[in-house]
Design an enzyme around this catalytic site. Structure first.
Site, PDB file in Angstrom:
ATOM      1  N   TYR A  62       0.884  -1.218   0.051  1.00 13.26           N
ATOM      2  CA  TYR A  62       0.116  -0.011  -0.034  1.00 13.26           C
ATOM      3  C   TYR A  62       0.842   1.276  -0.330  1.00 13.26           C
ATOM      4  O   TYR A  62       2.261   1.487   0.856  1.00 13.26           O
ATOM      5  CB  TYR A  62      -0.953   0.170   1.091  1.00 13.26           C
ATOM      6  CG  TYR A  62      -1.850  -0.774   1.240  1.00 13.26           C
ATOM      7  CD1 TYR A  62      -2.015  -1.813   0.063  1.00 13.26           C
ATOM      8  CD2 TYR A  62      -2.763  -1.062   2.491  1.00 13.26           C
ATOM      9  CE1 TYR A  62      -2.984  -2.348   0.223  1.00 13.26           C
ATOM     10  CE2 TYR A  62      -4.118  -2.351   2.333  1.00 13.26           C
ATOM     11  CZ  TYR A  62      -4.476  -2.656   1.186  1.00 13.26           C
ATOM     12  OH  TYR A  62      -5.211  -3.683   1.376  1.00 13.26           O
ATOM     13  N   TRP A 212     -13.116  -7.861   2.653  1.00  9.37           N
ATOM     14  CA  TRP A 212     -12.850  -6.092   2.422  1.00  9.37           C
ATOM     15  C   TRP A 212     -13.101  -5.860   1.415  1.00  9.37           C
ATOM     16  O   TRP A 212     -13.942  -6.737   0.353  1.00  9.37           O
ATOM     17  CB  TRP A 212     -10.895  -6.365   2.114  1.00  9.37           C
ATOM     18  CG  TRP A 212     -10.541  -7.413   0.353  1.00  9.37           C
ATOM     19  CD1 TRP A 212     -10.232  -8.452   0.733  1.00  9.37           C
ATOM     20  CD2 TRP A 212     -10.657  -7.253  -0.391  1.00  9.37           C
ATOM     21  NE1 TRP A 212     -10.298  -9.180  -0.292  1.00  9.37           N
ATOM     22  CE2 TRP A 212     -10.085  -8.227  -1.314  1.00  9.37           C
ATOM     23  CE3 TRP A 212     -10.829  -6.095  -1.624  1.00  9.37           C
ATOM     24  CZ2 TRP A 212     -10.367  -8.598  -3.076  1.00  9.37           C
ATOM     25  CZ3 TRP A 212     -10.727  -6.356  -2.788  1.00  9.37           C
ATOM     26  CH2 TRP A 212     -10.124  -7.684  -3.425  1.00  9.37           C
ATOM     27  N   PRO A 214     -16.662  -4.337   0.866  1.00 11.14           N
ATOM     28  CA  PRO A 214     -17.470  -4.420   1.388  1.00 11.14           C
ATOM     29  C   PRO A 214     -18.941  -3.541   0.333  1.00 11.14           C
ATOM     30  O   PRO A 214     -19.785  -4.339   0.511  1.00 11.14           O
ATOM     31  CB  PRO A 214     -17.544  -4.541   2.379  1.00 11.14           C
ATOM     32  CG  PRO A 214     -16.375  -3.256   3.193  1.00 11.14           C
ATOM     33  CD  PRO A 214     -15.656  -3.014   2.287  1.00 11.14           C
ATOM     34  N   LEU A 215     -17.958  -2.485  -0.175  1.00 10.69           N
ATOM     35  CA  LEU A 215     -19.459  -1.506  -0.686  1.00 10.69           C
ATOM     36  C   LEU A 215     -18.789  -2.146  -2.173  1.00 10.69           C
ATOM     37  O   LEU A 215     -18.792  -1.032  -2.885  1.00 10.69           O
ATOM     38  CB  LEU A 215     -18.644  -0.351  -0.583  1.00 10.69           C
ATOM     39  CG  LEU A 215     -19.206  -0.121   0.819  1.00 10.69           C
ATOM     40  CD1 LEU A 215     -18.998   1.571   1.318  1.00 10.69           C
ATOM     41  CD2 LEU A 215     -20.787  -0.497   1.237  1.00 10.69           C
ATOM     42  N   LYS A 223     -24.708   6.113  -4.718  1.00  8.48           N
ATOM     43  CA  LYS A 223     -24.302   6.880  -5.864  1.00  8.48           C
ATOM     44  C   LYS A 223     -23.942   6.744  -7.283  1.00  8.48           C
ATOM     45  O   LYS A 223     -24.885   7.511  -8.637  1.00  8.48           O
ATOM     46  CB  LYS A 223     -23.084   7.958  -5.651  1.00  8.48           C
ATOM     47  CG  LYS A 223     -22.512   8.829  -4.506  1.00  8.48           C
ATOM     48  CD  LYS A 223     -21.480   9.073  -4.466  1.00  8.48           C
ATOM     49  CE  LYS A 223     -20.793  10.375  -3.013  1.00  8.48           C
ATOM     50  NZ  LYS A 223     -19.398  10.485  -2.971  1.00  8.48           N
ATOM     51  N   ARG A 235     -14.428   7.095  -7.726  1.00  7.75           N
ATOM     52  CA  ARG A 235     -13.006   6.303  -7.937  1.00  7.75           C
ATOM     53  C   ARG A 235     -12.810   5.764  -9.206  1.00  7.75           C
ATOM     54  O   ARG A 235     -11.940   5.345  -8.914  1.00  7.75           O
ATOM     55  CB  ARG A 235     -12.646   5.891  -6.535  1.00  7.75           C
ATOM     56  CG  ARG A 235     -13.179   4.417  -6.174  1.00  7.75           C
ATOM     57  CD  ARG A 235     -12.252   4.346  -4.552  1.00  7.75           C
ATOM     58  NE  ARG A 235     -12.745   2.896  -4.580  1.00  7.75           N
ATOM     59  CZ  ARG A 235     -12.327   1.788  -3.195  1.00  7.75           C
ATOM     60  NH1 ARG A 235     -11.825   2.877  -2.796  1.00  7.75           N
ATOM     61  NH2 ARG A 235     -12.871   0.838  -3.284  1.00  7.75           N
ATOM     62  N   GLY A 289     -13.446   1.673   5.148  1.00  5.31           N
ATOM     63  CA  GLY A 289     -12.328   2.569   4.510  1.00  5.31           C
ATOM     64  C   GLY A 289     -13.164   4.083   4.530  1.00  5.31           C
ATOM     65  O   GLY A 289     -13.805   4.540   4.512  1.00  5.31           O
ATOM     66  N   GLN A 295     -16.838  10.528   5.612  1.00  8.95           N
ATOM     67  CA  GLN A 295     -17.559   9.236   4.757  1.00  8.95           C
ATOM     68  C   GLN A 295     -17.185   8.190   5.934  1.00  8.95           C
ATOM     69  O   GLN A 295     -17.887   6.839   6.731  1.00  8.95           O
ATOM     70  CB  GLN A 295     -15.858   9.044   4.308  1.00  8.95           C
ATOM     71  CG  GLN A 295     -16.506   7.940   3.044  1.00  8.95           C
ATOM     72  CD  GLN A 295     -15.416   7.158   2.240  1.00  8.95           C
ATOM     73  OE1 GLN A 295     -14.097   7.860   2.508  1.00  8.95           O
ATOM     74  NE2 GLN A 295     -16.138   7.759   1.308  1.00  8.95           N
ATOM     75  N   ASN A 299     -19.440   5.169   8.249  1.00 11.55           N
ATOM     76  CA  ASN A 299     -19.502   4.546   8.253  1.00 11.55           C
ATOM     77  C   ASN A 299     -19.425   3.350   9.008  1.00 11.55           C
ATOM     78  O   ASN A 299     -20.056   1.782   9.420  1.00 11.55           O
ATOM     79  CB  ASN A 299     -18.629   3.232   7.336  1.00 11.55           C
ATOM     80  CG  ASN A 299     -17.934   3.750   6.016  1.00 11.55           C
ATOM     81  OD1 ASN A 299     -19.455   3.438   5.387  1.00 11.55           O
ATOM     82  ND2 ASN A 299     -16.767   3.618   5.642  1.00 11.55           N
TER      83      ASN A 299
END
Length: 343
Positions: A62, A212, A214-215, A223, A235, A289, A295, A299
């Site tokens: 990362y 990891w 989850p959306l 959106k 993104r 995240g 944000q 969450n």
């Protein structure tokens, strides 16, 4: 915050963990995820710890190690309050041994991660991918040595297939070595492949899921909608090539169902999507995240309440797909009484 056992390890983790892939922002992929600096990371860690989100997940790749370094700095003085999870095995340099899970790369990779994280131990070390060129016995002996040396406390995998994970677990049992207790896996309302093989394996073998994306790689934020262009700030414009695939019509069907549940509950679409995951078998923790505080706070609202059985069934139906052979007989009920898990 609800705490859950991580597989059969006896170790408990929070239902929500924080994915620190947004720390650093180096490179084309990770800059699109987020570019949180040290000051911003410390504020996010403050909010997480206050909410009981004590699990922080990162990886050596990362932002070329910057995520680990920033996380380590953000936890300075309160490392004892946190569960630190990191991953390695993906390429970290141009050399022939700068990738994989050879003893050489694992030992060097753990020492480098400890230095970047500014810590004496890694709570959960996960292999980021399966390395077919290194015997699993060698991998497991090295990981066992790292646990015995106190550098690592628990071990897990990420992005393994069922046979790869089961072969490794069998080798651990045969040789009396540390077992994998965590499987960091992709799982969402638009990505349910985890259920066909890895979930029954997790139930049978005592391996907990750390989820990891989850959306669905940002597709379940509310959106992305039928008949509308992709929002300018999504993104997906920059990262869709890296994303798990998703059928467009199925995505819209799931969003329609989420809209209905949102109207009934007063919760947001991301909160509902995460809450659905928290009710699935084997799920120990869901990684959230955030590119900013707002944000993150949204969450965090995914816990402290539960979807009704009827709402879960509606989301199940909207997101269902027929799995590939040989799993579909269990899915359609032909052998339901013999199935290890109902999905």
């Amino acid at each position: 915050m609800d705490y859950r056992y991580l597989g059969r390890s006896g170790f408990q983790v929070p239902a929500l963990g924080f994915g620190a892939g947004t720390f650093g922002g180096h490179g084309p992929l990770f800059s699109a995820w987020g570019n949180t600096d040290a000051a911003g990371a410390r504020r996010i860690v403050d909010l997480c710890l206050d909410a009981g989100v004590t699990l922080f997940d990162t990886a050596d790749v990362y932002s070329d190690g910057a995520s680990e370094s920033i996380l380590g700095a953000a936890l300075k003085g309160r490392r004892h309050q946190a569960i630190v999870s990191t991953k390695l095995s993906l390429r970290m340099g141009d050399g022939p041994n700068d990738a994989g899970t050879s003893r050489h790369h694992l030992l060097a990779g753990v020492d480098a991660a400890l230095k970047r994280l500014d810590t004496g131990h890694i709570d959960i070390l996960q292999l980021h991918a399966f390395d077919a060129m290194t015997p699993v016995e060698q991998v497991l002996r090295t990981l066992d040595d790292l646990v015995r040396a106190g550098k690592v406390r628990y071990i897990g995998v990420s992005n393994f297939s069922g046979w790869q994970l089961m072969k490794s677990l069998a080798a651990s049992d045969r040789l009396g070595l540390e077992r994998y207790v965590a499987n960091q896996t992709y799982y969402s309302l638009i990505g349910r492949d985890y259920e066909w093989e890895l979930m029954p394996l997790g139930i049978d073998q005592g391996v907990g899921a750390i989820v990891w994306s989850p959306l669905g790689w940002g597709r379940l934020t509310g959106k992305v909608r039928r008949g509308q262009p992709l929002p300018a700030d999504s993104r997906l414009h920059a990262t869709e090539g890296f994303a798990p695939p998703a059928d467009t019509e199925r995505l819209y069907r799931v969003v329609d169902a989420l809209d209905q549940v949102a109207a009934e509950t007063g919760k947001t679409i991301p909160q509902i999507a995460i809450n659905w995951l928290l009710q699935r078998p084997t799920v120990a923790s869901v990684l959230i995240g955030a590119r900013d505080e707002a944000q993150l706070i949204q969450n965090l609202g995914a816990v402290g309440w539960s979807l009704t059985p009827e709402q879960v069934a509606r989301l199940d139906a909207a997101s269902a797909v027929t799995p590939p052979y040989p799993y579909y007989p269990y899915w359609n009920g032909q052998f339901a009484e013999r199935s290890p898990v109902a999905v």
